[in-house]
Design an enzyme around this catalytic site. Structure first.
Site, PDB file in Angstrom:
ATOM      1  N   ARG A 187      -0.630  -6.540  -3.913  1.00 29.73           N
ATOM      2  CA  ARG A 187       0.837  -5.832  -4.045  1.00 29.73           C
ATOM      3  C   ARG A 187       1.961  -7.045  -4.479  1.00 29.73           C
ATOM      4  O   ARG A 187       2.676  -6.422  -5.466  1.00 29.73           O
ATOM      5  CB  ARG A 187       1.810  -4.778  -3.057  1.00 29.73           C
ATOM      6  CG  ARG A 187       0.490  -3.370  -3.119  1.00 29.73           C
ATOM      7  CD  ARG A 187       1.017  -2.764  -1.737  1.00 29.73           C
ATOM      8  NE  ARG A 187       2.669  -2.265  -2.310  1.00 29.73           N
ATOM      9  CZ  ARG A 187       3.583  -1.760  -1.716  1.00 29.73           C
ATOM     10  NH1 ARG A 187       3.182  -1.379  -0.645  1.00 29.73           N
ATOM     11  NH2 ARG A 187       4.602  -1.544  -2.452  1.00 29.73           N
ATOM     12  N   ASP A 218      11.962 -10.106   4.434  1.00 28.41           N
ATOM     13  CA  ASP A 218      11.117  -9.935   3.309  1.00 28.41           C
ATOM     14  C   ASP A 218       9.809 -11.262   4.132  1.00 28.41           C
ATOM     15  O   ASP A 218       9.141 -11.894   4.188  1.00 28.41           O
ATOM     16  CB  ASP A 218      11.059  -9.798   2.376  1.00 28.41           C
ATOM     17  CG  ASP A 218      11.340  -8.677   2.004  1.00 28.41           C
ATOM     18  OD1 ASP A 218      10.856  -7.992   2.699  1.00 28.41           O
ATOM     19  OD2 ASP A 218      11.634  -8.368   0.549  1.00 28.41           O
ATOM     20  N   ARG A 267      13.314   4.612   6.146  1.00 30.20           N
ATOM     21  CA  ARG A 267      13.570   4.112   4.337  1.00 30.20           C
ATOM     22  C   ARG A 267      14.111   5.710   3.359  1.00 30.20           C
ATOM     23  O   ARG A 267      13.763   6.041   2.846  1.00 30.20           O
ATOM     24  CB  ARG A 267      12.602   3.226   3.985  1.00 30.20           C
ATOM     25  CG  ARG A 267      11.912   1.841   4.182  1.00 30.20           C
ATOM     26  CD  ARG A 267      10.589   0.929   3.538  1.00 30.20           C
ATOM     27  NE  ARG A 267      11.670   0.432   2.775  1.00 30.20           N
ATOM     28  CZ  ARG A 267      10.866  -0.466   1.778  1.00 30.20           C
ATOM     29  NH1 ARG A 267       9.787   0.163   2.090  1.00 30.20           N
ATOM     30  NH2 ARG A 267      11.646  -1.344   0.779  1.00 30.20           N
ATOM     31  N   LYS A 320       8.753 -10.924  -7.914  1.00 32.59           N
ATOM     32  CA  LYS A 320       8.108  -8.951  -7.657  1.00 32.59           C
ATOM     33  C   LYS A 320       9.356  -8.154  -7.398  1.00 32.59           C
ATOM     34  O   LYS A 320       9.464  -7.545  -8.623  1.00 32.59           O
ATOM     35  CB  LYS A 320       7.357  -8.571  -6.524  1.00 32.59           C
ATOM     36  CG  LYS A 320       7.012  -7.628  -5.949  1.00 32.59           C
ATOM     37  CD  LYS A 320       6.044  -6.886  -4.986  1.00 32.59           C
ATOM     38  CE  LYS A 320       6.984  -6.643  -3.849  1.00 32.59           C
ATOM     39  NZ  LYS A 320       7.363  -5.589  -2.972  1.00 32.59           N
ATOM     40  N   ASN A 321      10.405  -8.785  -6.530  1.00 34.21           N
ATOM     41  CA  ASN A 321      11.027  -7.018  -6.584  1.00 34.21           C
ATOM     42  C   ASN A 321      12.436  -7.844  -7.475  1.00 34.21           C
ATOM     43  O   ASN A 321      13.030  -7.450  -8.093  1.00 34.21           O
ATOM     44  CB  ASN A 321      12.245  -7.797  -5.029  1.00 34.21           C
ATOM     45  CG  ASN A 321      10.952  -7.154  -4.501  1.00 34.21           C
ATOM     46  OD1 ASN A 321      10.204  -6.634  -4.876  1.00 34.21           O
ATOM     47  ND2 ASN A 321      11.226  -7.633  -2.668  1.00 34.21           N
ATOM     48  N   CYS A 376       7.844   4.685   5.254  1.00 30.50           N
ATOM     49  CA  CYS A 376       6.297   3.800   5.586  1.00 30.50           C
ATOM     50  C   CYS A 376       6.302   2.918   6.311  1.00 30.50           C
ATOM     51  O   CYS A 376       6.597   3.307   7.166  1.00 30.50           O
ATOM     52  CB  CYS A 376       6.804   3.041   4.062  1.00 30.50           C
ATOM     53  SG  CYS A 376       7.947   1.227   4.265  1.00 30.50           S
TER      54      CYS A 376
HETATM   55  N1  EPU Z   1      19.284   2.718   3.597  1.00 30.18           N
HETATM   56  C1  EPU Z   1      19.541   3.703   3.608  1.00 30.18           C
HETATM   57  N2  EPU Z   1      19.736   4.464   3.024  1.00 30.18           N
HETATM   58  C2  EPU Z   1      19.315   4.186   1.137  1.00 30.18           C
HETATM   59  C3  EPU Z   1      18.887   2.669   1.255  1.00 30.18           C
HETATM   60  C4  EPU Z   1      19.027   1.964   2.632  1.00 30.18           C
HETATM   61  O1  EPU Z   1      19.720   4.143   5.132  1.00 30.18           O
HETATM   62  O2  EPU Z   1      19.342   4.976   0.782  1.00 30.18           O
HETATM   63  C5  EPU Z   1      19.003   1.291   4.516  1.00 30.18           C
HETATM   64  C6  EPU Z   1      17.133   0.721   5.223  1.00 30.18           C
HETATM   65  O3  EPU Z   1      16.556   2.076   5.507  1.00 30.18           O
HETATM   66  C7  EPU Z   1      17.322  -0.927   5.169  1.00 30.18           C
HETATM   67  C8  EPU Z   1      18.995  -0.851   4.444  1.00 30.18           C
HETATM   68  O4  EPU Z   1      19.287  -0.098   3.679  1.00 30.18           O
HETATM   69  O5  EPU Z   1      17.986  -0.001   7.065  1.00 30.18           O
HETATM   70  C9  EPU Z   1      18.516  -1.714   4.048  1.00 30.18           C
HETATM   71  O6  EPU Z   1      17.079  -1.323   2.755  1.00 30.18           O
HETATM   72  P1  EPU Z   1      17.169  -1.389   1.297  1.00 30.18           P
HETATM   73  O7  EPU Z   1      18.008  -0.051   0.444  1.00 30.18           O
HETATM   74  O8  EPU Z   1      18.353  -3.097   0.988  1.00 30.18           O
HETATM   75  O9  EPU Z   1      15.299  -1.983   1.029  1.00 30.18           O
HETATM   76  P2  EPU Z   1      15.310  -1.219  -0.799  1.00 30.18           P
HETATM   77  O10 EPU Z   1      16.101  -1.600  -1.960  1.00 30.18           O
HETATM   78  O11 EPU Z   1      14.019   0.020  -0.060  1.00 30.18           O
HETATM   79  C10 EPU Z   1      14.399  -4.046  -1.085  1.00 30.18           C
HETATM   80  C11 EPU Z   1      13.037  -4.923  -1.308  1.00 30.18           C
HETATM   81  C12 EPU Z   1      12.108  -4.665   0.348  1.00 30.18           C
HETATM   82  C13 EPU Z   1      13.171  -5.102   1.005  1.00 30.18           C
HETATM   83  C14 EPU Z   1      14.704  -4.767   1.513  1.00 30.18           C
HETATM   84  C15 EPU Z   1      15.525  -6.023   2.306  1.00 30.18           C
HETATM   85  C16 EPU Z   1      12.564  -4.196  -3.499  1.00 30.18           C
HETATM   86  C17 EPU Z   1      11.388  -3.259  -4.579  1.00 30.18           C
HETATM   87  N3  EPU Z   1      12.356  -3.959  -2.278  1.00 30.18           N
HETATM   88  O12 EPU Z   1      14.049  -2.187  -0.127  1.00 30.18           O
HETATM   89  O13 EPU Z   1      11.017  -5.882  -0.453  1.00 30.18           O
HETATM   90  O14 EPU Z   1      12.962  -5.890   2.096  1.00 30.18           O
HETATM   91  O15 EPU Z   1      15.033  -4.955  -0.378  1.00 30.18           O
HETATM   92  O16 EPU Z   1      15.249  -6.773   1.497  1.00 30.18           O
HETATM   93  O17 EPU Z   1      13.420  -4.937  -4.370  1.00 30.18           O
HETATM   94  C18 EPU Z   1       8.917  -6.343   0.145  1.00 30.18           C
HETATM   95  O18 EPU Z   1       8.932  -6.817  -0.744  1.00 30.18           O
HETATM   96  O19 EPU Z   1       7.831  -6.549   1.002  1.00 30.18           O
HETATM   97  C19 EPU Z   1       9.687  -4.965   0.520  1.00 30.18           C
HETATM   98  C20 EPU Z   1       9.937  -4.600   1.436  1.00 30.18           C
END
Ligand code: EPU
Length: 418
Positions: free
Chosen positions: A397, A305, A121, A22-23, A116
């Site tokens: 999902r 995850d 996030r 998915k990701n 969420c």
């Molecule tokens: N963060 C910030 N600011 C930002 C972006 C991130 O503070 O602008 C923080 C987040 O709050 C978190 C950390 O940085 O504490 C890392 O978050 P990240 O941005 O890596 O998460 P994401 O890109 O929103 C993706 C996956 C998630 C997975 C996380 C961590 C996708 C579509 N989603 O989310 O997947 O948990 O990386 O590996 O790639 C899932 O599939 O169930 C899922 C939640």
């Protein structure tokens, strides 16, 4: 609304195939916005998030065709650059369209996702990174309005902490920027490597794949390309943990064992036998489960995850396990549901202390988010008696045919209307 009913205690056996990730699929789909020529994706999973993303792409004028696991995307004509709140609120990954739309069209209006079930996030890293490339961002009525005169300009973006979708957004934007962009402290998840491969196939100049520094030399135009979606390492990990929880032995196929270094080490430490093949992992549980401590970290550390799923496994162990969640501040929603099944878990700040009791009992429980739902499925497969898991749409999902795959491997699992 559907629910899943599981009669626990049936050993798993045979082969359990894994679908595309998915990701990985979602950012690859977003990348189609960077080119006027078709993008062909193979091994695309059949998931609700993929369908939601297609609806989002359609709203920009993208045409698509899906035949089995092959998806053809045609973004030759973009008629709108706005991602509505209605779509973004159901799937945060929608924010992945911001970088590509801005880079190709010079403008994008994307709803802010809001909080969420697993944490606040924010998307501040995405916005700060795009500003470094010359984007002018304004927040208005719950939307980010990003625009740039002419092309984005290469620059240096350094993340405070590695962000997966943040890295993907900046990477995609940088491919069409003028000059060189350096992304430091980039996330290194395999899904980003998959995106790098597609972008290179489209004509982008990118160095540093799979490292924490990505160097992008921008080009004026990207062309059409084909890319296979990598196997879903979280789906593979979920099934490995399920076999460990229930017992028996099975082979998880169509996966990449190299994408699961931290999980495989922990499963071996927990007493499971793990044999890695080229694209398969054989798992067997012959004796009691040992407790292990877990700390979630960015890749190649233990994935957040899989935290909920390994917690379900630890409730069945013979000792005390400390599970520390360092990525998201609110990712213990499954604890209250596991309590209902007889688990002994205490949450203390960002850690959960699990006292393995060796057994769980079936109960009616409620899924709260995607991975929490997967942990309830694992607990239910191992529990005595019947478990009813409601709000199954969370599982839809991100797990392609979970019920079909597990029942083919010997589980007593079915879907019912509530
Ligand atoms: N963060 C910030 N600011 C930002 C972006 C991130 O503070 O602008 C923080 C987040 O709050 C978190 C950390 O940085 O504490 C890392 O978050 P990240 O941005 O890596 O998460 P994401 O890109 O929103 C993706 C996956 C998630 C997975 C996380 C961590 C996708 C579509 N989603 O989310 O997947 O948990 O990386 O590996 O790639 C899932 O599939 O169930 C899922 C939640």
């Amino acid at each position: 609304m559907d629910k899943i009913v599981i009669e626990g205690g049936y050993l798993l056996h045979g082969e359990i195939p894994v679908s595309g990730a998915k990701n990985a699929a979602l950012p690859l789909m977003a990348a189609c916005l960077l080119s006027a020529e078709p993008i062909i994706l193979r091994n695309v999973p059949d998931l609700r998030d993929v369908r939601t993303f297609l609806t989002l792409l359609e709203s920009f004028g993208v045409k698509w065709q899906k035949d089995g696991t092959v998806l053809v995307l045609d973004a030759s004509t973009i008629t709108s650059c706005e991602a509505s709140y209605e779509l973004v609120k159901t799937m945060r990954a929608s924010v992945l369209v911001l970088g590509p739309l801005l880079a190709r069209m010079g403008t994008a209006r994307v709803s802010l996702p809001g909080g969420c079930a697993i944490g606040a996030r924010p998307i501040n890293f995405h916005l700060q990174g795009l500003e470094k490339l010359g984007s002018q961002n304004e927040l208005s009525q719950g939307y980010v309005e990003a625009k740039v005169e002419g092309r984005l300009q290469g620059g240096t973006v350094c993340f405070d902490i590695p962000s997966v979708t943040g890295t993907e957004n900046i990477l995609m934007a940088a491919t069409l920027a003028e000059g060189i962009t350096v992304i430091k402290n980039a996330a290194r998840e395999p899904e980003i490597g998959n995106l790098v491969d597609l972008l290179i196939a489209m004509g982008a100049g990118i160095k540093g794949k799979d490292s924490d520094t990505l160097v992008v030399e921008g080009v004026k135009k990207l062309h059409g390309a084909e890319q296979e979606v990598i196997p879903d390492r979280i789906e593979a990990g979920t099934y490995l943990i399920a076999v460990g929880a229930v017992g028996g032995e099975a082979t998880v196929t169509h996966c990449n064992p190299q994408h699961l270094p931290a999980l495989l080490e922990k499963l071996r430490a927990a007493g499971l036998s793990i044999e890695e093949g080229q694209d398969r992992i054989h798992v067997a549980r012959k004796g009691p489960l040992k407790s292990v401590d877990i700390k979630t970290m960015p890749y190649p550390g233990f994935p957040t995850d899989l935290q909920a799923q390994i917690m379900a496994l630890m409730t069945l162990s013979d000792g005390l396990s400390v599970i520390a969640e360092t990525i998201f501040e609110n990712r213990f929603m499954h604890v209250a549901e596991l309590h209902r099944m007889g688990a002994d878990i205490k949450v203390d700040g960002h850690s959960a202390i699990v006292t393995g009791t060796g057994r769980l009992s079936g109960a009616p429980v409620m899924a709260t988010d995607l991975r929490a739902s997967a942990s309830l499925v694992i607990a239910a497969l191992a529990a005595e008696g019947e478990t009813h898991i409601s709000r199954v749409y969370h599982l839809d999902r991100g797990y392609d045919d979970l019920v079909g795959k597990l029942s083919a491997a010997g589980a007593r699992i079915r879907r019912e209307k509530e």
